[in-house]
Design an enzyme around this catalytic site. Structure first.
Site, short mmCIF file in Angstrom:
data_model
loop_
_atom_site.label_atom_id
_atom_site.label_comp_id
_atom_site.label_asym_id
_atom_site.label_seq_id
_atom_site.Cartn_x
_atom_site.Cartn_y
_atom_site.Cartn_z
N LYS A 45 0.79 -1.23 0.00
CA LYS A 45 0.00 0.00 0.00
C LYS A 45 0.83 1.29 0.00
CE LYS A 45 -3.36 -1.29 -0.52
NZ LYS A 45 -3.75 -2.13 -1.69
N SER A 46 2.05 1.16 -0.53
CA SER A 46 2.95 2.32 -0.55
C SER A 46 2.99 3.02 -1.90
CB SER A 46 4.38 1.86 -0.19
OG SER A 46 4.38 1.28 1.09
N THR A 48 2.91 0.97 -4.90
CA THR A 48 3.53 -0.01 -5.79
C THR A 48 2.98 0.08 -7.22
OG1 THR A 48 3.24 -1.45 -3.86
CG2 THR A 48 4.22 -2.46 -5.83
N TRP A 50 1.34 2.38 -8.72
CA TRP A 50 1.66 3.66 -9.37
C TRP A 50 3.08 3.61 -9.94
CZ3 TRP A 50 1.44 8.99 -6.32
CH2 TRP A 50 1.42 10.03 -7.24
N TRP A 78 5.82 -10.39 -9.58
CA TRP A 78 6.24 -10.44 -8.18
C TRP A 78 7.16 -11.63 -7.98
CZ3 TRP A 78 4.50 -6.84 -4.60
CH2 TRP A 78 3.50 -5.97 -5.06
N HIS A 99 7.52 -7.41 -2.17
CA HIS A 99 7.22 -6.83 -0.85
C HIS A 99 8.14 -7.42 0.22
CE1 HIS A 99 3.64 -4.64 -1.90
NE2 HIS A 99 2.77 -5.62 -1.84
N SER A 129 -4.70 2.85 4.08
CA SER A 129 -4.93 2.17 2.80
C SER A 129 -5.01 0.66 3.02
CB SER A 129 -3.77 2.52 1.85
OG SER A 129 -3.95 1.91 0.60
N TYR A 184 6.09 8.06 -2.03
CA TYR A 184 4.77 8.28 -2.64
C TYR A 184 4.47 9.78 -2.70
CZ TYR A 184 -0.39 7.90 -2.86
OH TYR A 184 -1.71 8.01 -3.20
N ARG A 248 -8.50 3.68 -4.35
CA ARG A 248 -9.46 4.19 -3.37
C ARG A 248 -9.52 5.72 -3.40
NH1 ARG A 248 -9.34 5.64 2.03
NH2 ARG A 248 -7.10 5.83 1.79
N LYS A 249 -8.47 6.40 -2.90
CA LYS A 249 -8.46 7.87 -2.88
C LYS A 249 -7.22 8.43 -3.57
CE LYS A 249 -11.13 9.35 1.15
NZ LYS A 249 -11.01 10.04 2.44
#
Ligand code: PPS
Length: 287
Positions: A45-46, A48, A50, A78, A99, A129, A184, A248-249
């Site tokens: 959720k960092s 990735t 993007w 991955w 990860h 997130s 980010y 999400r946002k």
């Protein structure tokens, strides 16, 4: 669906068995890297996805075709996934994602010294997130309340382990690895500057059309509509769209809408204990 309720423990860390087996995790630690490989490393959720999209465009020199026709997990597979395809046959330079914490890959990386891109995000936003993602992803345990989840995040007992250990481990290898650090928040503040820095690190010259392509196609709005990255290709039994959205946002600082003042203080105390002055290098707004 396969192994949704299974948890694998590896290097003392819990991993979702839907995505990983002991064999796939072990194989990642022995991965035969090549010097030409580019490895994107993140805690979940960092940002990735993007960064995967940005690297795809750098790799294609601005051509949108790969990003629009191939899922991100096939473009930057991955290392530790069950489904990592035929990496040996992928032409160089291979783009890879992980990860995993540094100690799990240290030996394999030391052999070939591939280029490593480490992307970090304000851990309070990571926790937010991650909490929302756990609600829609049926291969994670029920996160409980937000406060309960944050406590597990601080204790390092969530899947993929401690955020603090992850960041500290990947910061510790600066001397011996060919690693470049991004956040980010920097991608938000200066996308063009980040693309230039990435290209310099990767030894690629920046063409004017690349910056334009990244601005257009790697925006949150554009990626939210791209089925190759927005997870709509994944069956709803695995990622349930009625419980949330992967895209999400896409903002920095959403933690302020989720953390109570005492929870924020508890988080800051742990952040300071764990990272000390190292935490300042990221310039995250923690208050
Ligand atoms: S995962 O599951 O670990 O691969 O997730 P990851 O991709 O690391 O992180 C998902 C969060 O990144 C946000 N995201 C973006 N933000 C801004 N711009 C773009 N283009 C973008 N793409 C993905 C995504 O919305 C998730 O963050 P939250 O805060 O939940 O929105």
């Amino acid at each position: 669906m396969a192994r949704l309720a299974v948890t694998e423990t590896f290097f003392g860390i819990q991993f979702p068995g839907h995505l990983h087996t002991q064999d796939s995790l072990q194989a990642a630690t022995n991965f035969p890297f090549r010097p030409s490989d580019v490895l994107l490393v993140t805690y979940p959720k960092s940002g990735t996805t993007w960064m995967q999209e940005i690297l795809t465009f750098i790799h294609s020199e601005g051509d949108p075709e790969p990003a629009k026709t191939t899922p991100n997990w096939a473009r930057l597979p991955w290392l530790e996934h069950l489904y990592n395809g035929t990496l040996a046959e992928t032409p160089e330079p291979r783009l890879l994602t992980t990860h995993l914490p540094y100690p799990a890959l240290a030996e394999a990386l030391a052999k070939a010294k591939p280029k490593v891109i480490y992307l970090a995000r304000n851990p309070k936003d990571v926790a937010v997130s991650y909490y929302h993602f756990c609600q829609m992803a049926n291969f994670f345990p029920d996160p409980g309340s937000f406060e309960e989840f944050v406590q597990k995040f601080l204790d390092g007992t969530v899947h993929y382990g401690s955020w603090f250990e992850h960041v500290k481990g990947w910061l510790s290898c600066q001397e011996e690895s060919n690693i470049s650090y991004f956040t980010y928040e920097e991608l938000h503040q200066d996308l063009e500057g980040c693309v230039e820095r990435l290209c310099a690190f990767l030894g690629i010259s920046v063409k004017p059309e690349l910056a334009e392509a990244v601005r257009t196609h790697c925006s949150f709005a554009s990626m939210r509509e791209n089925a190759m990255v927005n997870t709509t290709l994944i069956p709803k039994e695995i990622l349930d769209p009625s419980k949330g959205q992967f895209m999400r946002k896409g903002i920095a600082g959403d933690w302020k809408n989720h953390f109570s003042a005492p929870l924020s203080d508890r988080f800051n105390t742990k952040f300071q204990e764990e990272l000390g002055s190292q935490g300042q290098r990221f310039r995250w707004a923690m208050d």
